[in-house]
Design a protein around this motif. Sequence first.
Motif, short mmCIF file in Angstrom:
data_model
loop_
_atom_site.label_atom_id
_atom_site.label_comp_id
_atom_site.label_asym_id
_atom_site.label_seq_id
_atom_site.Cartn_x
_atom_site.Cartn_y
_atom_site.Cartn_z
N THR A 1 31.70 9.17 102.56
CA THR A 1 31.18 10.49 102.24
C THR A 1 30.28 10.50 101.02
N LYS A 2 30.15 9.39 100.32
CA LYS A 2 29.38 9.38 99.09
C LYS A 2 28.26 8.35 99.16
N ASN A 3 27.28 8.51 98.26
CA ASN A 3 26.20 7.53 98.23
C ASN A 3 26.63 6.28 97.45
N VAL A 4 25.79 5.28 97.44
CA VAL A 4 26.13 3.99 96.86
C VAL A 4 26.44 4.12 95.36
N GLU A 5 25.66 4.91 94.64
CA GLU A 5 25.89 5.08 93.20
C GLU A 5 27.26 5.70 92.94
N GLU A 6 27.62 6.72 93.72
CA GLU A 6 28.93 7.36 93.55
C GLU A 6 30.06 6.42 93.95
N ASN A 7 29.86 5.65 95.00
CA ASN A 7 30.86 4.67 95.42
C ASN A 7 31.11 3.63 94.33
N PHE A 8 30.04 3.13 93.72
CA PHE A 8 30.17 2.14 92.66
C PHE A 8 30.90 2.74 91.46
N SER B 1 30.25 8.97 82.98
CA SER B 1 30.88 7.82 82.31
C SER B 1 32.39 7.83 82.50
N ILE B 2 32.98 6.73 82.07
CA ILE B 2 34.43 6.56 82.07
C ILE B 2 34.81 6.26 80.63
N ASP B 3 35.69 7.07 80.07
CA ASP B 3 36.09 6.89 78.68
C ASP B 3 37.44 6.18 78.63
N ILE B 4 37.50 5.15 77.83
CA ILE B 4 38.75 4.41 77.63
C ILE B 4 39.17 4.65 76.19
N ILE B 5 40.25 5.39 76.03
CA ILE B 5 40.78 5.70 74.70
C ILE B 5 41.92 4.72 74.43
N LEU B 6 41.72 3.87 73.48
CA LEU B 6 42.69 2.82 73.16
C LEU B 6 43.48 3.18 71.91
N SER B 7 44.71 2.73 71.85
CA SER B 7 45.55 3.04 70.70
C SER B 7 45.26 2.15 69.50
N SER B 8 44.81 0.92 69.72
CA SER B 8 44.64 0.01 68.60
C SER B 8 43.23 -0.59 68.52
N HIS B 9 42.26 0.09 69.08
CA HIS B 9 40.90 -0.42 69.13
C HIS B 9 39.97 0.78 69.26
N PRO B 10 38.73 0.68 68.78
CA PRO B 10 37.81 1.81 69.00
C PRO B 10 37.65 2.14 70.48
N SER B 11 37.47 3.39 70.77
CA SER B 11 37.32 3.84 72.16
C SER B 11 36.02 3.31 72.76
N ILE B 12 36.02 3.20 74.09
CA ILE B 12 34.89 2.61 74.81
C ILE B 12 34.38 3.61 75.85
N LYS B 13 33.08 3.78 75.89
CA LYS B 13 32.45 4.57 76.95
C LYS B 13 31.83 3.59 77.92
N VAL B 14 32.25 3.66 79.18
CA VAL B 14 31.74 2.79 80.24
C VAL B 14 30.81 3.61 81.13
N VAL B 15 29.61 3.10 81.33
CA VAL B 15 28.62 3.79 82.15
C VAL B 15 28.27 2.89 83.34
N PRO B 16 28.84 3.19 84.52
CA PRO B 16 28.50 2.38 85.71
C PRO B 16 27.12 2.78 86.26
N LEU B 17 26.29 1.79 86.49
CA LEU B 17 24.95 2.03 87.03
C LEU B 17 24.72 1.06 88.19
N PHE B 18 24.44 1.60 89.35
CA PHE B 18 24.17 0.74 90.50
C PHE B 18 22.68 0.42 90.53
N ILE B 19 22.33 -0.60 89.74
CA ILE B 19 20.95 -1.02 89.58
C ILE B 19 20.91 -2.54 89.77
N ASN B 20 19.83 -3.01 90.36
CA ASN B 20 19.65 -4.45 90.53
C ASN B 20 19.19 -5.05 89.21
N MET B 21 20.15 -5.47 88.40
CA MET B 21 19.87 -6.00 87.07
C MET B 21 19.47 -7.47 87.18
#
Length: 147
Positions: A16-23, A46-66
């Motif tokens: 039901t979703k496009n490739v970018e949304e699936n990724f 994005s996807i935010d990872i809030i860690l208890s003992s490390h700075p938080s991380i913002k993950v940005v998934p991109l379906f691009i041919n890198m």
Amino acid sequence: MSFNECESLVSTLLNTKNVEENFFEYVYKKIARNTKNRFVEKNEQSIDIILSSHPSIKVVPLFINMNKNSLSIDNEVKIACDVVLNSEFKYVYFVYPKNKEFNKHIQVKIPILEDTCNDYVIKLIPYSLNDILKKRSCSDNSNILCN
């Protein structure tokens, strides 16, 4: 694996979703599996990872041919600068489908951030699609190693 093979695999995840949304969903589900000592939150881009003992991380998934030999990351640099300068996130990871031309992490240094914020990390990360391959190759009659 070529980028076209990655695209075929990812497009079969959710019909039901496009490739970018699936990724994006694939990356989120893999990250959200392990919530020990961390909180995972899905946002629109994005996807935010809030860690208890490390700075938080913002993950940005991109379906691009890198391609590591011809990087074109102007958009990623703008996003990273905005995140680092205007939020509590100092770690920004851009994830792309792993392919023959992009198979190792690349850390990015951005001059404006070097001058204003010395504790940031920007990475371009190849994301393996091996879980999809394993699931596709296993059937109900497979051995226990497929599960």
